[in-house]
Scaffold this active site. Structure first.
Site, PDB file in Angstrom:
ATOM      1  CG  HIS A 284      19.713  22.677 -29.526  1.00  0.00           C
ATOM      2  ND1 HIS A 284      19.118  23.361 -30.519  1.00  0.00           N
ATOM      3  CD2 HIS A 284      19.150  23.241 -28.483  1.00  0.00           C
ATOM      4  CE1 HIS A 284      18.443  24.531 -30.063  1.00  0.00           C
ATOM      5  NE2 HIS A 284      18.405  24.327 -28.637  1.00  0.00           N
ATOM      6  CG  HIS A 327      26.470  28.004 -32.572  1.00  0.00           C
ATOM      7  ND1 HIS A 327      26.027  27.940 -31.272  1.00  0.00           N
ATOM      8  CD2 HIS A 327      25.859  29.033 -33.270  1.00  0.00           C
ATOM      9  CE1 HIS A 327      24.762  29.124 -31.370  1.00  0.00           C
ATOM     10  NE2 HIS A 327      25.110  29.552 -32.581  1.00  0.00           N
ATOM     11  CE1 TYR A 342      17.791  32.335 -26.675  1.00  0.00           C
ATOM     12  CE2 TYR A 342      20.072  32.881 -26.275  1.00  0.00           C
ATOM     13  CZ  TYR A 342      19.215  32.069 -26.887  1.00  0.00           C
ATOM     14  OH  TYR A 342      19.626  31.362 -27.856  1.00  0.00           O
ATOM     15  CG  HIS A 357      26.986  36.177 -30.770  1.00  0.00           C
ATOM     16  ND1 HIS A 357      25.966  35.488 -30.341  1.00  0.00           N
ATOM     17  CD2 HIS A 357      27.388  36.522 -29.888  1.00  0.00           C
ATOM     18  CE1 HIS A 357      25.580  35.698 -29.092  1.00  0.00           C
ATOM     19  NE2 HIS A 357      26.751  36.334 -28.653  1.00  0.00           N
ATOM     20  CG  HIS A 363      27.616  32.591 -30.510  1.00  0.00           C
ATOM     21  ND1 HIS A 363      28.098  32.671 -31.846  1.00  0.00           N
ATOM     22  CD2 HIS A 363      26.468  32.362 -30.765  1.00  0.00           C
ATOM     23  CE1 HIS A 363      27.336  32.246 -32.775  1.00  0.00           C
ATOM     24  NE2 HIS A 363      26.278  32.292 -32.181  1.00  0.00           N
TER      25      HIS A 363
END
Length: 426
Positions: A284, A327, A342, A357, A363
């Site tokens: 990603h 991450h 989202y 965050h 998160h």
């Protein structure tokens, strides 16, 4: 593109009355029609030429013509100060705020997140607005920073010194520090977000290995053509300065620029014109490939503020996890949702809401999204009906008292219930 001028950072010119612009020189001694010449500088005079931002304005009256300012008490929720409570490393999320009705843009602004004192000339803040009525016989300006408008519900009509911008949801508008304007809203009102940048002016990010094309194109940013108000009568000017609001009364509208030329002006941008870059193989990509605008810090490669979007797009990749992975980040992430859902959250994040965050807070997707994405067939997939954004900064965000009191009490539950991994000896 209609009645707009185009080109981010381009030197352009516009006149509402033919002959108002001087030819070949700025002519501050005898401007046409007896206009007053005023230089508007959005950067230090001695900045390098590519970063030197200034425009010449030719107006009916000089902006120096005003009485002293007095404190403005009409809005208690706009602030540059975070809560005095210790800044916990907790992840936070907010529903769309419920604000009092019958307020215009200035009075409806509520500050959610702040970073630095505006006097530091660095940092960013995030506000929300819920305006039910248009501003009438008053204007607003901000000497603390530039304003990035992100409408979520209802179109905004921004009447600025240098012309007019229509900004529906799905667009953004950038008002330079110090430009005067008023906000008109449609019947039924308007709501959305405003990012306030105290630091280096937003610019287009460098493309690096992407090459010459991609992300936001300069030609798609639109500046207004000159349009002025020749209107006498009582007019209130509200100014944000030093983190507080001040007001003075004029005997005329200050939106009276007849002509202008230069390379800094209010702008709007249609987010659907963003050229999304993505992977076609594994892993990603980082969200930096979605950066529309960036405000650099003094550390190369580290942003004072990045404005990032997650628009409709194709997801084409192999052997990878589609949503954002789990991450922790040295940057603080404040996210808002303009439209739809989202892709990293199954529920609880509504259009008009915000999530935070902060630096190094772990998160990622919630349990339901993780389960679905882990079992998904990795075929080409089109994400439609969604538009989210993030205002990322190298500084920790501090919620205001209003934000602390209105945060969702159970956001941490989004990450409850993950099964423990089973590791066996080979």
């Amino acid at each position: 593109m209609g009645d707009y001028l185009t080109g981010f950072g381009s030197h352009v010119e516009s006149e509402a009355v033919e002959g108002a612009l001087p030819v070949g020189r700025n002519s501050p001694q005898r401007p046409a029609f007896g206009l007053y010449a005023e230089q508007f500088s959005a950067s230090a005079f001695t900045m390098a030429r590519p970063e030197n931002l200034r425009s010449w304005l030719y107006r009916l009256r000089p902006t120096a013509d005003h009485p002293p300012y007095e404190p403005y008490e009409g809005n208690a929720l706009l602030t540059a100060k975070g809560s005095d409570k210790p800044l916990a490393p907790n992840r936070l999320r907010w529903d769309p705020p419920a604000l009092d009705a019958e307020k215009d843009f200035v009075d409806s602004l509520a500050t959610m997140l702040v970073t630095r004192d505006p006097a530091d000339l660095t940092g960013v803040a995030l506000h929300v607005y819920r305006a039910d009525v248009s501003m009438a016989d008053r204007s607003f300006m901000n000497s603390d920073g530039e304003l990035l408008f992100i409408p979520q519900r209802g179109s905004l009509h921004l009447v600025t010194e240098m012309g007019r911008l229509d900004v529906p949801p799905g667009h953004i508008a950038l008002i330079p520090r110090g430009i005067r304007f008023r906000v008109e809203v449609p019947e039924g009102g308007a709501g959305g977000y405003v990012a306030e940048n105290y630091g280096a002016p937003f610019r287009l990010p460098d493309l690096g290995p992407i090459g010459a094309n991609g992300l936001a194109n300069p030609r798609d940013f639109e500046m207004p053509v000159a349009a002025f108000e020749d209107k006498d009568g009582d007019h209130q000017l509200v100014q944000k300065h030093g983190g507080k609001l001040w007001a003075t009364m004029l005997d005329h509208s200050p939106l009276d620029v007849v002509a202008w030329h230069g390379n800094v002006a209010p702008m709007r941008y249609d987010l659907s014109r963003f050229n999304v870059m993505n992977t076609v193989s594994f892993d990603h990509p980082d969200p930096s490939i979605f950066t529309v605008l960036t405000s650099p810090s003094e550390v190369p490669g580290r942003a004072n503020a990045d404005f990032v979007i997650f628009p409709p797009r194709w997801m084409v990749a192999e052997d990878t996890f589609r949503p954002p992975w789990f991450h922790r980040n040295v940057m603080s992430e404040a996210m808002g949702l303009i439209l739809g859902q989202y892709d990293a959250k199954a529920e609880g994040f509504s259009p008009g809401g915000i999530s935070l965050h902060n630096i190094m807070s772990g998160h990622g997707p919630d349990v339901d999204t993780w389960k679905k994405a882990s079992a998904a067939d990795l075929e080409p997939e089109r994400y439609e009906g969604t538009l989210a954004f993030m205002v990322e900064t190298c500084w920790p965000y501090r919620p205001t008292d209003f934000a602390v009191e209105s945060a969702q009490p159970d956001y941490d539950e989004a990450w409850q219930g993950f099964p423990k991994a089973k590791v066996t000896d080979a």
